[in-house]
Design a protein around this motif. Structure first.
Motif, short mmCIF file in Angstrom:
data_model
loop_
_atom_site.label_atom_id
_atom_site.label_comp_id
_atom_site.label_asym_id
_atom_site.label_seq_id
_atom_site.Cartn_x
_atom_site.Cartn_y
_atom_site.Cartn_z
N VAL A 1 -2.84 2.15 6.55
CA VAL A 1 -3.12 0.76 6.88
C VAL A 1 -2.98 0.59 8.39
O VAL A 1 -1.91 0.83 8.95
N PHE B 1 0.81 -1.22 0.00
CA PHE B 1 0.00 0.00 0.00
C PHE B 1 0.85 1.28 0.00
O PHE B 1 0.30 2.38 -0.06
N TYR C 1 0.10 4.05 -2.33
CA TYR C 1 -1.08 4.85 -2.04
C TYR C 1 -0.94 5.63 -0.72
O TYR C 1 -1.92 6.07 -0.15
N VAL D 1 -3.96 6.54 1.78
CA VAL D 1 -4.36 5.36 2.55
C VAL D 1 -3.47 5.17 3.78
O VAL D 1 -2.26 5.29 3.69
N ALA E 1 -2.01 -4.78 -3.73
CA ALA E 1 -2.75 -3.59 -3.28
C ALA E 1 -3.83 -3.24 -4.29
O ALA E 1 -4.95 -2.88 -3.91
#
Length: 149
Positions: free
Chosen positions: A37, A28, A31, A35, A128
């Motif tokens: 996580v 991820f 991003y 984003v 992802a």
């Protein structure tokens, strides 16, 4: 001049394997502007995180659950998540080494995606994107917007 403070979309990921947690977080990274996580090590902790969200805090845009975890496995966590009105429609993906048809069917019955963990680290780059595919169209667009600029 007014500065806008845009919140990141939260992806909740529950897995007891530290290597898998690290690999998904790295997947991820592309991003990272959009984003965050959040990780937990079992289904019980994931439910505790969800229960602790204030009603003014946005719910995760995606929940990823490993099937085989201690205390509360991914299947049981998925059933409990689907019983909570606020999280009924949140996209959930079971992310597992299992390739059993029964596990895929379980995911389908509980409105969840099913992705088999990659056997090769090179496949992580695309994982992802596979997770994001389970998000709503609006969230997909928001997550990917900085990449296209």
């Amino acid at each position: 001049m007014t500065q806008t403070n845009t919140r990141k979309h939260v992806v909740l990921y529950a897995d007891d394997d530290p290597d898998d947690l690290m690999l998904v977080k790295e997947a991820f990274d592309r991003y990272a502007d959009n984003v965050e996580v959040v990780t937990t090590t079992d289904g019980e902790q994931a439910l505790f995180y969800l229960a602790g969200l204030d009603h003014f805090e946005p719910a995760p845009c995606l929940i990823i659950l490993d099937i085989n975890m201690p205390r509360l496995d991914g299947k049981e966590a998925l059933k409990k998540i689907r019983s909570l009105p606020r999280f009924t429609d949140i996209p959930v993906v079971l992310f597992t080494t299992s390739s059993y048809t029964l596990d895929r069917e379980f995911a389908r019955q509980h409105k969840a995606g099913f992705i088999t963990k990659p056997l090769d680290v090179r496949q992580i780059e695309s994982i992802a994107d596979q997770f994001v595919q389970h998000c709503t169209d609006e969230i997909k667009k928001n997550i990917r917007k900085k990449q296209s600029q």
